[in-house]
Motif scaffolding. Structure first.
Motif, PDB file in Angstrom:
ATOM      1  N   UNK A 185       0.820  -1.213   0.000  1.00 59.29           N
ATOM      2  CA  UNK A 185       0.000   0.000   0.000  1.00 59.29           C
ATOM      3  C   UNK A 185       0.854   1.264   0.000  1.00 59.29           C
ATOM      4  N   UNK A 186       2.030   1.208   0.616  1.00 60.07           N
ATOM      5  CA  UNK A 186       2.920   2.362   0.620  1.00 60.07           C
ATOM      6  C   UNK A 186       3.380   2.713  -0.791  1.00 60.07           C
ATOM      7  N   UNK A 187       3.430   1.724  -1.670  1.00 62.68           N
ATOM      8  CA  UNK A 187       3.764   1.957  -3.072  1.00 62.68           C
ATOM      9  C   UNK A 187       2.524   2.214  -3.925  1.00 62.68           C
ATOM     10  N   UNK A 188       1.345   2.056  -3.324  1.00 65.27           N
ATOM     11  CA  UNK A 188       0.110   2.224  -4.085  1.00 65.27           C
ATOM     12  C   UNK A 188      -0.356   0.967  -4.778  1.00 65.27           C
ATOM     13  N   UNK A 189       0.077  -0.212  -4.276  1.00 66.36           N
ATOM     14  CA  UNK A 189      -0.274  -1.482  -4.885  1.00 66.36           C
ATOM     15  C   UNK A 189      -1.007  -2.392  -3.904  1.00 66.36           C
ATOM     16  N   UNK A 190      -1.487  -3.516  -4.406  1.00 68.70           N
ATOM     17  CA  UNK A 190      -2.149  -4.523  -3.582  1.00 68.70           C
ATOM     18  C   UNK A 190      -1.959  -5.891  -4.188  1.00 68.70           C
ATOM     19  N   UNK A 191      -2.596  -6.882  -3.588  1.00 65.29           N
ATOM     20  CA  UNK A 191      -2.436  -8.258  -4.061  1.00 65.29           C
ATOM     21  C   UNK A 191      -2.804  -8.406  -5.529  1.00 65.29           C
ATOM     22  N   UNK A 192      -3.767  -7.624  -5.988  1.00 66.07           N
ATOM     23  CA  UNK A 192      -4.207  -7.753  -7.369  1.00 66.07           C
ATOM     24  C   UNK A 192      -3.136  -7.346  -8.375  1.00 66.07           C
ATOM     25  N   UNK A 193      -2.090  -6.688  -7.882  1.00 68.68           N
ATOM     26  CA  UNK A 193      -0.992  -6.280  -8.757  1.00 68.68           C
ATOM     27  C   UNK A 193       0.147  -7.293  -8.785  1.00 68.68           C
ATOM     28  N   UNK A 194       0.175  -8.221  -7.865  1.00 71.28           N
ATOM     29  CA  UNK A 194       1.319  -9.124  -7.746  1.00 71.28           C
ATOM     30  C   UNK A 194       1.374 -10.154  -8.871  1.00 71.28           C
ATOM     31  N   UNK A 195       2.582 -10.553  -9.187  1.00 65.50           N
ATOM     32  CA  UNK A 195       2.797 -11.658 -10.130  1.00 65.50           C
ATOM     33  C   UNK A 195       3.346 -12.895  -9.428  1.00 65.50           C
ATOM     34  N   UNK A 196       3.700 -12.773  -8.158  1.00 67.54           N
ATOM     35  CA  UNK A 196       4.225 -13.923  -7.413  1.00 67.54           C
ATOM     36  C   UNK A 196       4.172 -13.647  -5.920  1.00 67.54           C
ATOM     37  N   UNK A 197       3.950 -14.704  -5.155  1.00 71.81           N
ATOM     38  CA  UNK A 197       4.016 -14.644  -3.692  1.00 71.81           C
ATOM     39  C   UNK A 197       4.756 -15.889  -3.220  1.00 71.81           C
ATOM     40  N   UNK A 198       5.579 -15.722  -2.187  1.00 68.63           N
ATOM     41  CA  UNK A 198       6.349 -16.840  -1.650  1.00 68.63           C
ATOM     42  C   UNK A 198       6.142 -16.924  -0.138  1.00 68.63           C
ATOM     43  N   UNK A 199       6.090 -18.149   0.379  1.00 68.05           N
ATOM     44  CA  UNK A 199       5.982 -18.378   1.820  1.00 68.05           C
ATOM     45  C   UNK A 199       7.131 -19.267   2.256  1.00 68.05           C
ATOM     46  N   UNK A 200       7.603 -19.038   3.473  1.00 64.04           N
ATOM     47  CA  UNK A 200       8.726 -19.788   4.021  1.00 64.04           C
ATOM     48  C   UNK A 200       8.347 -20.287   5.410  1.00 64.04           C
ATOM     49  N   UNK A 201       8.242 -21.590   5.567  1.00 59.22           N
ATOM     50  CA  UNK A 201       7.897 -22.164   6.868  1.00 59.22           C
ATOM     51  C   UNK A 201       8.103 -23.669   6.810  1.00 59.22           C
ATOM     52  N   UNK A 202       8.379 -24.269   7.956  1.00 55.77           N
ATOM     53  CA  UNK A 202       8.405 -25.732   8.032  1.00 55.77           C
ATOM     54  C   UNK A 202       7.159 -26.226   8.759  1.00 55.77           C
ATOM     55  N   UNK A 203       6.255 -25.307   9.090  1.00 56.90           N
ATOM     56  CA  UNK A 203       5.017 -25.668   9.787  1.00 56.90           C
ATOM     57  C   UNK A 203       3.890 -25.875   8.775  1.00 56.90           C
ATOM     58  N   UNK A 204       2.892 -26.638   9.171  1.00 56.01           N
ATOM     59  CA  UNK A 204       1.739 -26.883   8.316  1.00 56.01           C
ATOM     60  C   UNK A 204       0.745 -25.735   8.471  1.00 56.01           C
TER      61      UNK A 204
END
Length: 251
Positions: free
Chosen positions: A186-205
């Motif tokens: 939001x600080x850049x004026x964007x949101x999820x609808x603008x993304x081309x990729x998302x990554x998550x990092x965890x060893x938990x379910x």
């Protein structure tokens, strides 16, 4: 609030000395993301990054984001020492001025088959927009963020649901991190609808909360890449980053 890093042709979200919370290409420029086919140790990685950026006709100050892999989660003191070493190269490149660092970063620790030393997984830099198709469209990289509140205090004091691995605890960790990604975009004026990729990092379910905390908020617009890795500091359990980058290569 964002700041301009004119030497690199991008804006950034100020954070801490070791990294910014995100970088967005200036008008007329785009971000290119380059992933290494195999992990490259830090010193060699910096050398390859420099060679690639310069071969593209860009100054080293165009370096705007990187994704690192470390052998294991750090203690707070160990993390500080690593970061003090890491920023030396950025200072040599005219990016880090001793206080402010415009480069976004993710640094996580693979649980299985980790590298022997901190290594590069990917990096991003700005270049003039190519003007092909959506080439001139805005692009940004949001830095990795985990379930730790900002401000003063040790990590145990700032971690959301510290050492709580219950279903409720994990949900709150994921919720906090997802909202933090949104705040930064939001600080850049964007949101999820603008993304081309998302990554998550965890060893938990964290699968039980994916629908409510990620899908329903639009975070999985382009799917989700899950890395079986820990965040970089002991007792952090879940981290995310996201981006809008239209030009990506593997070398």
């Amino acid at each position: 609030m964002t700041h301009d890093f004119a030497a690199g042709n991008y804006r950034f979200i100020p954070a801490v000395f070791q990294y910014s919370s995100g970088a967005a290409a200036a008008s007329g420029y785009e971000i290119e993301r380059v992933r290494f086919d195999r992990l490259v140790p830090l010193a060699e990685g910096f050398a390859q990054v420099a060679a690639y950026i310069q071969a593209a006709g860009r100054p080293l100050t165009a370096f705007c984001a990187c994704e690192l892999r470390s052998p294991a989660a750090f203690t707070e003191d160990g993390f500080l020492k690593f970061n003090q070493h890491y920023v030396k190269t950025l200072a040599q490149w005219g990016i880090f001025d001793g206080t402010t660092n415009p480069v976004a970063r993710s640094n996580v620790c693979p649980e299985i088959d980790p590298p022997a030393e901190p290594s590069f997984y990917a990096f991003s830099f700005t270049r003039p927009a190519q003007g092909i198709g959506n080439g001139a469209a805005p692009s940004f990289v949001i830095a990795g963020g985990a379930e730790a509140r900002g401000g003063a205090g040790s990590y145990p004091e700032r971690i959301v649901r510290y050492r709580d691995l219950s279903p409720e605890g994990l949900q709150e960790k994921v919720r906090f991190t997802t909202r933090e990604m949104e705040r930064r975009m939001e600080l850049f004026g964007f949101g999820w609808n603008d993304t081309t990729a998302a990554q998550a990092y965890s060893i938990r379910d964290f699968h039980p909360v994916v629908a409510d905390e990620l899908v329903r908020r639009g975070a999985l617009r382009s799917g989700l890449t899950w890395h079986f890795a820990r965040p970089p500091v002991i007792d952090l359990e879940y981290e995310m980053d996201c981006r809008r980058v239209l030009r990506e290569v593997v070398i």
